[in-house]
Design a protein around this motif. Structure first.
Motif, short mmCIF file in Angstrom:
data_model
loop_
_atom_site.label_atom_id
_atom_site.label_comp_id
_atom_site.label_asym_id
_atom_site.label_seq_id
_atom_site.Cartn_x
_atom_site.Cartn_y
_atom_site.Cartn_z
N ALA A 185 0.70 -1.54 0.27
CA ALA A 185 0.02 0.17 -0.14
C ALA A 185 0.76 1.20 -0.63
O ALA A 185 0.23 2.59 -0.80
N SER A 186 1.79 0.90 0.73
CA SER A 186 2.82 2.55 0.68
C SER A 186 3.32 2.51 -0.94
O SER A 186 3.64 3.67 -0.98
N GLU A 187 3.82 1.41 -1.65
CA GLU A 187 3.99 1.42 -2.26
C GLU A 187 3.97 2.16 -3.48
O GLU A 187 4.16 3.17 -4.52
N ASP A 188 2.42 1.67 -3.52
CA ASP A 188 1.54 1.90 -4.47
C ASP A 188 1.37 4.21 -4.07
O ASP A 188 1.25 4.96 -5.29
N ASN A 189 1.33 4.22 -2.84
CA ASN A 189 0.13 5.52 -2.96
C ASN A 189 1.80 6.44 -3.31
O ASN A 189 1.84 7.29 -4.13
N ARG A 199 -4.02 10.62 -5.00
CA ARG A 199 -3.45 9.96 -4.37
C ARG A 199 -5.49 9.27 -3.78
O ARG A 199 -4.81 7.62 -3.64
N LYS A 200 -6.23 9.95 -4.21
CA LYS A 200 -7.17 9.27 -3.74
C LYS A 200 -8.24 8.76 -4.41
O LYS A 200 -8.88 7.53 -4.46
N LEU A 201 -7.55 8.28 -5.62
CA LEU A 201 -7.52 7.04 -6.42
C LEU A 201 -7.82 6.20 -5.48
O LEU A 201 -8.74 5.15 -5.22
N LEU A 202 -6.84 5.89 -4.57
CA LEU A 202 -6.58 4.54 -3.40
C LEU A 202 -7.47 4.86 -2.53
O LEU A 202 -8.79 3.70 -1.97
N THR A 203 -7.67 5.87 -2.12
CA THR A 203 -8.45 5.96 -0.71
C THR A 203 -10.25 5.96 -1.05
O THR A 203 -10.97 5.51 -0.46
N ASP A 204 -10.64 6.58 -2.12
CA ASP A 204 -11.64 6.95 -3.09
C ASP A 204 -12.21 6.05 -3.54
O ASP A 204 -13.17 5.01 -3.45
N ILE A 205 -11.67 4.89 -3.96
CA ILE A 205 -12.14 3.94 -5.46
C ILE A 205 -11.13 2.84 -4.98
O ILE A 205 -11.75 2.19 -4.88
#
Length: 239
Positions: A185-189, A199-205
């Motif tokens: 998750a950290s690497e993706d961010n 980064r909202k693509l990760l958190t929102d979707i």
């Protein structure tokens, strides 16, 4: 004598819908993942196949199939052998998450190399990160950028073996999965920031999808609309 029901059965309705779609050319949507088609066109190659072709006035690389651990090395060699490739066209069901990140960074290191999801093609899971390396990035109308929650729990062999070995082995595997998932998750961010994507693509979707289908929530995939792809910086305005 019991009266016959005139109400169509769900199975018959589904078969009828498939038949109607075949006649009309309409896309059959996935009941479990309602934003996505039932059968995305993402290729069945077990390893991503890289094919260089001339399309119009430019040379493109077709990247089709599963993102495997050997992809970064093959991609590096293919781009070195074909330095005049302008775009990489993607059709993939995903695969090795870290190989996807590495391939995306390789694409970004080749300044001006674009990525594209052509109309009718689908790019899912680890393919997302390969696509994100492009500059520019293009999703044609009818192209599918499909996301989900990344997880390692799909490794049934490792899980079953640890259960057979007993409680301590299972507890150790769960700890490894949790640690590796947090690291991924950290690497993706970090990857999204470097690629200029919100980064909202990760958190929102992405992280709002179920990692594993349940009775309450069977949806594990999410197809972004073009508006969402534009909003999160995944793609640019269509040409």
């Amino acid at each position: 004598m019991r009266a016959m029901s005139l109400r169509p059965k769900p199975a018959r309705l589904f078969v009828a819908a498939l038949a109607l779609a075949g006649l009309t050319g309409a896309t059959v949507m996935d009941p479990a993942n309602p934003t996505c088609p039932l059968e995305p066109n993402w290729s069945a190659y077990p390893e991503m196949k890289l094919t260089v072709e001339k399309r119009g006035n430019m040379k493109v690389m077709l990247a089709e199939g599963r993102v495997d651990a050997g992809l970064p090395d093959r991609l590096t060699a293919a781009l070195k052998a074909n330095p005049d490739v302008s775009e990489i066209w993607l059709r993939s069901p995903g695969g090795d998450a870290r190989a996807g990140n590495a391939a995306g960074r390789i694409i970004r290191s080749n300044f001006g190399l674009g990525t594209r999801i052509p109309s009718g093609w689908a790019c899912f899971s680890a393919c997302n990160f390969v696509f994100m390396g492009g500059q520019p990035r293009m999703i044609e109308p009818g192209g599918l950028f499909i996301v989900h929650m990344f997880t390692r729990t799909g490794d049934r062999g490792a899980i079953d073996m640890s259960v057979a070995m007993g409680t301590d082995a299972t507890r150790e595997l769960i700890g490894d999965i949790e640690q590796d998932s947090a690291l991924l998750a950290s690497e993706d961010n970090d990857f999204l920031i470097r690629m200029g994507i919100s980064r909202k693509l990760l958190t929102d979707i992405m992280y709002r999808q179920s990692a594993v289908a349940t009775e309450e929530n069977k949806s594990t995939r999410r197809c972004l609309t073009l508006d969402e792809a534009l909003k999160y910086g995944v793609t640019y305005a269509p040409e």
